[in-house]
Design a protein around this motif. Structure first.
Motif, PDB file in Angstrom:
ATOM      1  N   UNK A 131       2.727  13.809  -8.401  1.00 42.29           N
ATOM      2  CA  UNK A 131       1.984  13.633  -7.167  1.00 42.29           C
ATOM      3  C   UNK A 131       2.281  14.748  -6.163  1.00 42.29           C
ATOM      4  N   UNK A 132       1.251  15.285  -5.514  1.00 46.31           N
ATOM      5  CA  UNK A 132       1.496  16.258  -4.437  1.00 46.31           C
ATOM      6  C   UNK A 132       2.209  15.633  -3.245  1.00 46.31           C
ATOM      7  N   UNK A 133       2.153  14.327  -3.133  1.00 47.40           N
ATOM      8  CA  UNK A 133       2.895  13.652  -2.070  1.00 47.40           C
ATOM      9  C   UNK A 133       4.391  13.845  -2.277  1.00 47.40           C
ATOM     10  N   UNK A 134       4.834  13.844  -3.527  1.00 49.21           N
ATOM     11  CA  UNK A 134       6.253  14.043  -3.805  1.00 49.21           C
ATOM     12  C   UNK A 134       6.713  15.422  -3.332  1.00 49.21           C
ATOM     13  N   UNK A 135       5.883  16.425  -3.553  1.00 50.86           N
ATOM     14  CA  UNK A 135       6.249  17.771  -3.098  1.00 50.86           C
ATOM     15  C   UNK A 135       6.312  17.824  -1.573  1.00 50.86           C
ATOM     16  N   UNK A 136       5.413  17.105  -0.911  1.00 47.93           N
ATOM     17  CA  UNK A 136       5.375  17.136   0.550  1.00 47.93           C
ATOM     18  C   UNK A 136       6.619  16.502   1.161  1.00 47.93           C
ATOM     19  N   UNK A 137       7.206  15.531   0.485  1.00 45.80           N
ATOM     20  CA  UNK A 137       8.391  14.856   1.034  1.00 45.80           C
ATOM     21  C   UNK A 137       9.680  15.352   0.388  1.00 45.80           C
ATOM     22  N   UNK A 138       9.577  16.351  -0.496  1.00 47.88           N
ATOM     23  CA  UNK A 138      10.766  16.921  -1.115  1.00 47.88           C
ATOM     24  C   UNK A 138      11.345  16.101  -2.244  1.00 47.88           C
ATOM     25  N   UNK A 139      10.511  15.293  -2.896  1.00 49.36           N
ATOM     26  CA  UNK A 139      10.988  14.476  -4.011  1.00 49.36           C
ATOM     27  C   UNK A 139      10.651  15.183  -5.319  1.00 49.36           C
ATOM     28  N   UNK A 140      11.631  15.462  -6.178  1.00 48.65           N
ATOM     29  CA  UNK A 140      11.345  16.220  -7.404  1.00 48.65           C
ATOM     30  C   UNK A 140      10.638  15.407  -8.477  1.00 48.65           C
ATOM     31  N   UNK A 141      10.579  14.118  -8.327  1.00 50.47           N
ATOM     32  CA  UNK A 141       9.951  13.280  -9.343  1.00 50.47           C
ATOM     33  C   UNK A 141      10.982  12.493 -10.130  1.00 50.47           C
ATOM     34  N   UNK A 142      10.545  11.515 -10.899  1.00 51.23           N
ATOM     35  CA  UNK A 142      11.495  10.695 -11.670  1.00 51.23           C
ATOM     36  C   UNK A 142      12.212  11.525 -12.723  1.00 51.23           C
ATOM     37  N   UNK A 143      13.462  11.180 -12.977  1.00 52.39           N
ATOM     38  CA  UNK A 143      14.280  11.923 -13.938  1.00 52.39           C
ATOM     39  C   UNK A 143      13.961  11.541 -15.376  1.00 52.39           C
ATOM     40  N   UNK A 144      13.319  10.402 -15.583  1.00 49.28           N
ATOM     41  CA  UNK A 144      13.018   9.966 -16.942  1.00 49.28           C
ATOM     42  C   UNK A 144      14.150   9.151 -17.532  1.00 49.28           C
ATOM     43  N   UNK A 145      14.051   8.888 -18.810  1.00 51.71           N
ATOM     44  CA  UNK A 145      15.038   8.060 -19.514  1.00 51.71           C
ATOM     45  C   UNK A 145      16.044   8.957 -20.225  1.00 51.71           C
ATOM     46  N   UNK A 180       0.822  -1.215   0.000  1.00 58.72           N
ATOM     47  CA  UNK A 180       0.000   0.000   0.000  1.00 58.72           C
ATOM     48  C   UNK A 180       0.858   1.268   0.000  1.00 58.72           C
ATOM     49  N   UNK A 181       1.866   1.320   0.844  1.00 55.63           N
ATOM     50  CA  UNK A 181       2.700   2.525   0.915  1.00 55.63           C
ATOM     51  C   UNK A 181       3.585   2.660  -0.323  1.00 55.63           C
ATOM     52  N   UNK A 182       4.083   1.544  -0.841  1.00 52.40           N
ATOM     53  CA  UNK A 182       4.875   1.616  -2.070  1.00 52.40           C
ATOM     54  C   UNK A 182       4.039   2.160  -3.225  1.00 52.40           C
ATOM     55  N   UNK A 183       2.814   1.665  -3.358  1.00 51.22           N
ATOM     56  CA  UNK A 183       1.939   2.152  -4.429  1.00 51.22           C
ATOM     57  C   UNK A 183       1.622   3.629  -4.248  1.00 51.22           C
ATOM     58  N   UNK A 184       1.447   4.039  -3.005  1.00 47.17           N
ATOM     59  CA  UNK A 184       1.102   5.444  -2.724  1.00 47.17           C
ATOM     60  C   UNK A 184       2.235   6.376  -3.152  1.00 47.17           C
ATOM     61  N   UNK A 185       3.472   5.999  -2.856  1.00 42.71           N
ATOM     62  CA  UNK A 185       4.596   6.855  -3.220  1.00 42.71           C
ATOM     63  C   UNK A 185       4.962   6.741  -4.697  1.00 42.71           C
ATOM     64  N   UNK A 186       4.609   5.635  -5.337  1.00 48.65           N
ATOM     65  CA  UNK A 186       4.928   5.469  -6.754  1.00 48.65           C
ATOM     66  C   UNK A 186       3.947   6.193  -7.670  1.00 48.65           C
ATOM     67  N   UNK A 187       2.694   6.329  -7.247  1.00 50.40           N
ATOM     68  CA  UNK A 187       1.648   6.829  -8.129  1.00 50.40           C
ATOM     69  C   UNK A 187       1.845   8.311  -8.444  1.00 50.40           C
ATOM     70  N   UNK A 188       1.942   8.674  -9.729  1.00 43.55           N
ATOM     71  CA  UNK A 188       2.109  10.096 -10.078  1.00 43.55           C
ATOM     72  C   UNK A 188       0.822  10.898  -9.976  1.00 43.55           C
ATOM     73  N   UNK A 189      -0.322  10.228  -9.955  1.00 48.65           N
ATOM     74  CA  UNK A 189      -1.592  10.938  -9.861  1.00 48.65           C
ATOM     75  C   UNK A 189      -2.103  11.392 -11.215  1.00 48.65           C
ATOM     76  N   UNK A 190      -3.320  11.927 -11.267  1.00 46.39           N
ATOM     77  CA  UNK A 190      -3.913  12.342 -12.544  1.00 46.39           C
ATOM     78  C   UNK A 190      -3.115  13.429 -13.256  1.00 46.39           C
ATOM     79  N   UNK A 191      -2.457  14.305 -12.506  1.00 42.41           N
ATOM     80  CA  UNK A 191      -1.710  15.406 -13.123  1.00 42.41           C
ATOM     81  C   UNK A 191      -0.321  15.004 -13.578  1.00 42.41           C
ATOM     82  N   UNK A 192       0.111  13.791 -13.235  1.00 40.14           N
ATOM     83  CA  UNK A 192       1.443  13.345 -13.634  1.00 40.14           C
ATOM     84  C   UNK A 192       2.536  13.681 -12.637  1.00 40.14           C
TER      85      UNK A 192
END
Length: 234
Positions: free
Chosen positions: A125-139, A111-123
């Protein structure tokens, strides 16, 4: 295989208990879409028996009998308050029964892994901003090709390699890496020279096969036949 409405509702309630959000800027797991991510993780488990076992648990999760056995409350999980749901899950974590503690760890991890992995509808996740994660860097555009090429044979094929590694776990990956990099000594009567590393094939139980090494050709052992290098006798 897919989740029924009953199973999906039970999974959403479990995910929302672990990740309820703050009611403002941080959404709950179900609002973010983490329930779908967790469902995909469960259904893509190559162990079919574990998938069926988990689906049976979701079918019975909201029944009063199941809740009484798991947490001591005969009220359906969907009708419990957030505080009562948390106590039900914590009862699993603190249980003297090993299977209950294992169930809690499995549910919490997924459950927690899925929560932190999910980018959300906007691509993003606001959870990433709350924990200071800038998001995946891509390929990276200059990323090299993966050294292991997965193949799923649909017909009997011929194996052309030096070493067959069964399973791609920690031990299998280490063995494949060392074998593919180790110099190979080819001995002839008048020719003794070092060749590049061994050509390896990693075979999975679900039918996937990966090849690596110089001039590796895709292949999978025929059903009922498996070649292994003979151990050296000292």
């Amino acid at each position: 295989m897919h989740l029924s409405d009953r199973q999906r509702a039970a999974l959403a309630n479990i995910c929302d208990t672990f990740a309820p959000g703050d009611g403002a800027g941080i959404p709950s797991a179900s609002r973010l879409g983490a329930t779908e991510v967790m469902a995909a993780l469960v259904l893509h488990n190559p162990r079919a028996a574990e998938v069926r076992q988990f689906l049976r648990l979701l079918d019975r999760w909201d029944s009063p009998a199941t809740q009484f056995v798991l947490g001591g409350s005969a009220r359906p999980f969907s009708r419990q308050s957030q505080e009562r749901r948390e106590k039900t899950l914590l009862a699993l974590a603190h249980s003297r029964i090993t299977a209950k503690r294992a169930l809690f760890q499995a549910l919490k991890g997924a459950a927690t892994l899925s929560y932190y992995l999910t980018p959300g509808p906007a691509g993003h996740s606001p959870v990433w901003d709350a924990i200071g994660y800038p998001g995946p860097l891509g390929v990276r555009p200059d990323a090299p090709a993966p050294p292991l090429t997965p193949v799923r044979p649909s017909a009997p094929t011929t194996l052309d390699c030096d070493v067959v590694v069964v399973g791609s776990g920690a031990g299998g990956v280490l063995h494949r890496t060392r074998r593919s990099r180790r110099p190979r000594l080819r001995r002839h009567l008048r020719d003794r020279r070092h060749q590049p590393g061994h050509r390896c094939v990693v075979h999975e139980l679900d039918g996937r096969t990966g090849t690596s090494g110089p001039d590796a050709r895709a292949a999978a052992p025929r059903r009922g036949r498996r070649d292994h290098p003979r151990p050296r006798q000292r």
